[in-house]
Design a protein around this motif. Structure first.
Motif, PDB file in Angstrom:
ATOM      1  N   VAL A  88       0.839  -1.203   0.000  1.00 41.92           N
ATOM      2  CA  VAL A  88       0.000   0.000   0.000  1.00 41.92           C
ATOM      3  C   VAL A  88       0.876   1.256   0.000  1.00 41.92           C
ATOM      4  N   LEU A  89       1.850   1.304   0.906  1.00 36.38           N
ATOM      5  CA  LEU A  89       2.734   2.466   0.970  1.00 36.38           C
ATOM      6  C   LEU A  89       3.666   2.505  -0.232  1.00 36.38           C
ATOM      7  N   GLY A  90       3.958   1.334  -0.800  1.00 36.01           N
ATOM      8  CA  GLY A  90       4.775   1.305  -2.009  1.00 36.01           C
ATOM      9  C   GLY A  90       4.113   2.040  -3.159  1.00 36.01           C
ATOM     10  N   LEU A  91       2.802   1.963  -3.258  1.00 35.47           N
ATOM     11  CA  LEU A  91       2.088   2.707  -4.298  1.00 35.47           C
ATOM     12  C   LEU A  91       2.266   4.213  -4.114  1.00 35.47           C
ATOM     13  N   ALA A  92       2.239   4.674  -2.855  1.00 32.36           N
ATOM     14  CA  ALA A  92       2.445   6.109  -2.596  1.00 32.36           C
ATOM     15  C   ALA A  92       3.856   6.531  -2.979  1.00 32.36           C
ATOM     16  N   LEU A  93       4.849   5.667  -2.685  1.00 26.71           N
ATOM     17  CA  LEU A  93       6.233   5.980  -3.050  1.00 26.71           C
ATOM     18  C   LEU A  93       6.418   5.901  -4.561  1.00 26.71           C
ATOM     19  N   PRO A 114       8.571  11.547   3.247  1.00 21.65           N
ATOM     20  CA  PRO A 114       8.718  11.634   4.706  1.00 21.65           C
ATOM     21  C   PRO A 114       7.660  10.864   5.480  1.00 21.65           C
ATOM     22  N   ILE A 115       6.430  10.820   4.983  1.00 23.21           N
ATOM     23  CA  ILE A 115       5.371  10.126   5.730  1.00 23.21           C
ATOM     24  C   ILE A 115       5.471   8.619   5.547  1.00 23.21           C
ATOM     25  N   VAL A 116       5.716   8.165   4.325  1.00 22.86           N
ATOM     26  CA  VAL A 116       5.725   6.733   4.049  1.00 22.86           C
ATOM     27  C   VAL A 116       6.771   6.014   4.879  1.00 22.86           C
ATOM     28  N   PHE A 117       7.993   6.529   4.929  1.00 18.06           N
ATOM     29  CA  PHE A 117       9.046   5.844   5.675  1.00 18.06           C
ATOM     30  C   PHE A 117       8.789   5.878   7.182  1.00 18.06           C
ATOM     31  N   SER A 118       8.306   7.004   7.681  1.00 18.27           N
ATOM     32  CA  SER A 118       8.001   7.088   9.113  1.00 18.27           C
ATOM     33  C   SER A 118       6.838   6.169   9.471  1.00 18.27           C
ATOM     34  N   TYR A 119       5.814   6.172   8.654  1.00 13.46           N
ATOM     35  CA  TYR A 119       4.619   5.352   8.868  1.00 13.46           C
ATOM     36  C   TYR A 119       4.984   3.868   8.920  1.00 13.46           C
ATOM     37  N   TYR A 120       5.729   3.416   7.913  1.00 10.54           N
ATOM     38  CA  TYR A 120       6.058   1.990   7.837  1.00 10.54           C
ATOM     39  C   TYR A 120       7.005   1.563   8.956  1.00 10.54           C
ATOM     40  N   SER A 121       7.942   2.433   9.326  1.00 14.25           N
ATOM     41  CA  SER A 121       8.913   2.072  10.366  1.00 14.25           C
ATOM     42  C   SER A 121       8.235   1.791  11.697  1.00 14.25           C
ATOM     43  N   GLU A 122       7.088   2.398  11.955  1.00 13.69           N
ATOM     44  CA  GLU A 122       6.409   2.234  13.239  1.00 13.69           C
ATOM     45  C   GLU A 122       5.595   0.941  13.323  1.00 13.69           C
ATOM     46  N   PHE A 123       5.660   0.125  12.272  1.00 17.86           N
ATOM     47  CA  PHE A 123       5.089  -1.218  12.311  1.00 17.86           C
ATOM     48  C   PHE A 123       6.167  -2.296  12.238  1.00 17.86           C
ATOM     49  N   LEU A 124       7.444  -1.901  12.253  1.00 19.51           N
ATOM     50  CA  LEU A 124       8.538  -2.852  12.069  1.00 19.51           C
ATOM     51  C   LEU A 124       9.342  -3.000  13.347  1.00 19.51           C
ATOM     52  N   ALA A 125       9.640  -4.255  13.711  1.00 25.17           N
ATOM     53  CA  ALA A 125      10.515  -4.517  14.851  1.00 25.17           C
ATOM     54  C   ALA A 125      11.950  -4.184  14.472  1.00 25.17           C
ATOM     55  N   GLN A 126      12.789  -4.066  15.491  1.00 26.70           N
ATOM     56  CA  GLN A 126      14.154  -3.586  15.289  1.00 26.70           C
ATOM     57  C   GLN A 126      14.953  -4.428  14.294  1.00 26.70           C
ATOM     58  N   GLU A 127      14.861  -5.743  14.361  1.00 25.80           N
ATOM     59  CA  GLU A 127      15.690  -6.592  13.505  1.00 25.80           C
ATOM     60  C   GLU A 127      15.201  -6.613  12.053  1.00 25.80           C
ATOM     61  N   TRP A 182      13.753  -2.396   1.188  1.00 25.29           N
ATOM     62  CA  TRP A 182      12.898  -3.016   0.166  1.00 25.29           C
ATOM     63  C   TRP A 182      11.828  -2.025  -0.300  1.00 25.29           C
ATOM     64  N   LEU A 183      11.341  -1.210   0.627  1.00 23.89           N
ATOM     65  CA  LEU A 183      10.304  -0.234   0.260  1.00 23.89           C
ATOM     66  C   LEU A 183      10.815   0.763  -0.774  1.00 23.89           C
ATOM     67  N   CYS A 184      12.116   1.067  -0.716  1.00 22.81           N
ATOM     68  CA  CYS A 184      12.697   2.023  -1.670  1.00 22.81           C
ATOM     69  C   CYS A 184      12.588   1.547  -3.117  1.00 22.81           C
ATOM     70  N   MET A 185      12.403   0.253  -3.317  1.00 18.77           N
ATOM     71  CA  MET A 185      12.322  -0.271  -4.679  1.00 18.77           C
ATOM     72  C   MET A 185      11.131   0.306  -5.436  1.00 18.77           C
ATOM     73  N   PHE A 186      10.100   0.747  -4.721  1.00 15.50           N
ATOM     74  CA  PHE A 186       8.929   1.273  -5.410  1.00 15.50           C
ATOM     75  C   PHE A 186       9.224   2.604  -6.088  1.00 15.50           C
ATOM     76  N   TRP A 187      10.213   3.339  -5.604  1.00 16.56           N
ATOM     77  CA  TRP A 187      10.601   4.568  -6.304  1.00 16.56           C
ATOM     78  C   TRP A 187      11.185   4.203  -7.670  1.00 16.56           C
ATOM     79  N   MET A 188      11.980   3.138  -7.690  1.00 14.74           N
ATOM     80  CA  MET A 188      12.516   2.632  -8.957  1.00 14.74           C
ATOM     81  C   MET A 188      11.384   2.155  -9.871  1.00 14.74           C
ATOM     82  N   ILE A 189      10.401   1.444  -9.301  1.00  7.86           N
ATOM     83  CA  ILE A 189       9.273   0.953 -10.085  1.00  7.86           C
ATOM     84  C   ILE A 189       8.492   2.127 -10.680  1.00  7.86           C
ATOM     85  N   GLY A 190       8.394   3.230  -9.931  1.00  5.30           N
ATOM     86  CA  GLY A 190       7.731   4.422 -10.451  1.00  5.30           C
ATOM     87  C   GLY A 190       8.421   4.967 -11.689  1.00  5.30           C
ATOM     88  N   GLY A 191       9.765   5.002 -11.667  1.00  3.95           N
ATOM     89  CA  GLY A 191      10.506   5.462 -12.840  1.00  3.95           C
ATOM     90  C   GLY A 191      10.323   4.546 -14.035  1.00  3.95           C
TER      91      GLY A 191
END
Length: 752
Positions: free
Chosen positions: A183-188, A286-299, A307-316
């Motif tokens: 879902v957030l990948g689409l926004a990115l 700024p929102i997508v990375f902060s939003y997703y990080s708050e659902f992820l455990a430390q490890e 992996w989420l950054c790949m959607f910026w590449m997919i957008g291009g």
């Protein structure tokens, strides 16, 4: 008889009262014993979250209630021990108790989500944040009280961070996080598309809108300016009104104005729509990375944010493929007179809004960040979302019987001053006060990023973001311009020159391209239904010639003489005749449109192809950074990738042809993407939750400002020298990699 009856009734009533009192006293004694046992268990459960020297256990008073949740503990004792309540269906919680008959509440009645009542009341009603409370005004007026309240808030945040990490461990990583990932990948992806839209449509849009070179440059930069404003605005709002709500609003603005921009006809309105479209999509990163990080455990955090950054590449890739497939199809258009035209490039603009629309639809089904709720004192909402995460993951893994064991989560004391507008206040004044209050809160939150605790980190990150953006965007725009320059040089090297030719009674009905004719004589010749590309006639004479249906690009007549010549339905406007004489010559029905030269279609295809390869080239860098982010650390990834990118810049000196420049562009993009991924993860982890998107938005806005400067400076050296842009980029990357080593490492730390 009657008196005896009354005495007996009074006696029975008194006996019942005595029995009730005895029962009440006995219940109190039993309750105290249960409370002592519960307190001991609560402190044992909580001991994992505190350090002995920082958080000494409170004995007795209200502090104990604040830390241990009013005696309820952080976890269900019955669920951990596998008690009978789970066997009964999991409907019972610590907030479900038996009561006396007079209380009119039966055993097992639901009384709300488990929470620490005293902590919530203290944060919402009893502290200095309450308006009209028993000492609220005095608390704000007293500096000592404010410092104490801030210290208590900081302590709450640290305690919440530790507990929140443990809760995420219990929830696990599974179906919920992967759903949110897409879902957030689409926004990115929408952000990645926005970068390329204007560059792809310019070769076609310039014909419809009569764009001069300054107008084209402004249209290219306006998107970055809009994204700069949007990044700061939506990042700041996300810390106040929520990540999900801010992202929905920003994507909606982007979708609406992207849609409008595909239909508007004038340059000014198109520029305005693209500006507001950029403002909307600016909040995505700024929102997508902060939003997703708050659902992820430390490890899992570093890997999955990469992996989420790949959607910026997919957008291009999506933008390049759609431009290649849609824009050249000129038949995909319609026209209503000469006032309204809808060509294929407008279809492309419309298609580019689809990722943003899809993100809005998908995000509507996702919850707000529970960390945001807990940071703002909303215990029940945060608890429910975390339970949803836990239950979704457990069901997907085949363990639906597992119960979410957390009963109480620490919430943070609120420091914001509430504004009581009253019921008699006009509506406009209420909104004005709310906006003023929100603006003040955003200002305070932004200035807090420059407090002594975060000042050094903020300035270091500013320098790293600026240097990386300056070099990356400057070079990635300089590359295509250099390719165009090399193509132009190759094209000019193939120019054919004709001197002192005499042509009579000849009909030209084929394309004339890349030729120079000097001192020629043309008598009674016809030029019919043809294109003239890069044609130059010098010191030539045209007598009794006929020009009909001519389309020209970069074509000029210098020092020529036209005698009894007719021009019918051509675009040979007078500015193409330089120091030329027109004797008894006539222009009839000149073509309507722009008096400008335009790029040819082959050049547009090259732009799509280069962008497609550049976007695809970052795939290896994305994979490597995702796999190694949690193994070698963020700083090593950032500094190492920046150093290698700096070295790769010097290879650009050897790019002397088109193929070589494209290969070097792919190399630079593939290496530098790892730096961007590491920088995104670092920025998320270096700030606390209540300042995270504000800081990220500010730094991303600075990034867009650096991009505008880099593009403007690097473009000015095209065709002049390669050395200066390469030295600028290499120097900026070297400075950025050095400063990156001074940042604190966040690997293995809980999310603040």
């Amino acid at each position: 008889m009657e008196d005896g009856y009354q005495n007996r009734t009074a006696f029975i009533k008194g006996a019942k009262d005595i029995a009730k009192e005895v029962k009440r006293q006995a219940s109190k004694k039993v309750g105290r014993g249960v409370d002592r046992v519960t307190d001991e268990y609560s402190m044992r459960s909580y001991s994992r979250f505190e350090e002995d020297d920082d958080y000494p256990p409170s004995v007795g008073g209200g502090g104990g209630a604040s830390q241990d949740g009013g005696g309820g503990g952080y976890y269900r004792g019955d669920s951990q021990a596998g008690g009978a309540d789970e066997e009964d269906g999991g409907g019972h919680s610590d907030s479900t108790e038996g009561h006396d008959e007079d209380d009119e509440i039966y055993e097992g009645e639901y009384q709300g989500i488990p929470r620490a009542e005293s902590g919530v009341k203290e944060g919402l009603a009893g502290g200095p944040s309450s308006v009209g409370g028993a000492g609220g005004a005095q608390g704000f007026g007293d500096a000592t009280g404010a410092v104490a309240a801030e210290a208590e808030r900081r302590k709450d945040q640290e305690e919440l961070a530790q507990q929140y990490e443990t809760i995420l461990q219990e929830c696990g990583h599974g179906k919920f996080q992967w759903t949110l990932y897409f879902v957030l990948g689409l926004a990115l992806m929408a952000d990645g598309v926005e970068i390329f839209v204007v560059g792809f449509v310019l070769p076609s849009a310039e014909k419809d809108m009569c764009l001069s070179e300054p107008n084209k440059s402004m249209l290219g930069l306006i998107v970055y300016l809009g994204m700069m404003v949007g990044a700061f605005l939506w990042g700041a709002l996300a810390d106040r009104i929520g990540r999900r709500q801010s992202l929905l609003i920003s994507l909606s603005i982007n979708s609406v104005f992207s849609f409008f921009s595909s239909f508007v006809q004038g340059y000014s309105t198109f520029l305005f729509c693209r500006l507001l479209s950029g403002v909307g999509i600016g909040g995505s990163i700024p929102i997508v990375f902060s939003y997703y990080s708050e659902f992820l455990a430390q490890e899992k955090r570093g890997e999955h944010l990469s992996w989420l950054c790949m959607f910026w590449m997919i957008g291009g890739i999506y933008a390049s493929a759609m431009a290649w497939a849609i824009i050249p199809h000129y038949g995909w258009s319609f026209q209503m007179g000469s006032a309204y035209q809808f060509h294929s490039w407008r279809v492309f603009v419309l298609v580019c809004a689809l990722p943003s629309v899809a993100a809005i639809i998908a995000l509507s089904a996702m919850p707000e960040s529970p960390r945001f709720y807990l940071e703002n004192g909303k215990h029940d909402e945060g608890w429910m979302i975390l339970k949803q995460v836990h239950d979704t993951n457990m069901r997907a893994k085949g363990f639906p019987e597992k119960v979410f064991s957390v009963t109480t989560i620490k919430t943070v004391k609120q420091m914001d001053e509430l504004v009581d507008t009253g019921t008699d206040t006009p509506v406009w004044r209420r909104y004005k006060l709310k906006i003023m209050s929100l603006t003040q809160q955003i200002k305070n939150n932004f200035l807090a990023c420059f407090n002594p605790e975060y000042k050094r980190t903020t300035f270091m990150l500013m320098a790293v973001w600026f240097t990386m953006s300056f070099s990356y965007y400057g070079l990635t725009v300089w590359f295509p311009d250099m390719i165009k320059y090399i193509e132009k040089q190759e094209y000019e090297s193939k120019t054919k020159t004709f001197t002192k030719e005499r042509v009579e009674h000849v009909t030209f009905n084929f394309t004339l391209e890349n030729q120079v004719h000097r001192e020629g004589q043309y008598f009674n010749d016809k030029f019919l239904n043809l294109k003239m590309k890069s044609m130059v006639f010098e010191d030539s004479i045209f007598e009794e010639c006929y020009f009909e249906d001519i389309t020209s690009t970069n074509t000029f007549f210098r020092n020529c003489t036209f005698i009894a010549t007719l021009f019918y339905n051509t675009d040979l406007f007078k500015y193409r005749f330089v120091n030329s004489k027109l004797v008894n010559s006539t222009f009839l029905h000149n073509k309507e449109g722009c008096m400008l030269d335009f790029s040819d279609d082959n050049n547009a295809y090259m732009i799509y192809f280069v962008s497609f390869l550049g976007s695809l080239a970052v795939l290896p860098g994305n994979i490597v950074s995702a796999l190694l982010m949690d193994k070698i650390g963020r700083l090593r990834m950032l500094a190492g990738s920046s150093v290698i990118s700096c070295v790769s810049c010097f290879f650009l000196m050897f790019g002397s042809n088109e193929s070589g420049m494209i290969a070097l562009l792919c190399l630079f993009g593939g290496i530098s993407i790892a730096s961007w991924n590491a920088l995104d993860v670092l920025t998320v982890e270096l700030y606390p939750s209540d300042k995270r998107t504000t800081a990220f938005g500010f730094l991303n806005a600075l990034c867009k400002l650096a991009a505008v400067l880099g593009i403007s400076i690097f473009q000015s050296f095209v065709g002049i020298t390669k050395a200066v842009p390469i030295l600028f980029a290499a120097g900026a990357l070297a400075a950025g990699s050095f400063l990156a080593t001074k940042l604190p490492e966040t690997q293995g730390r809980v999310l603040q």
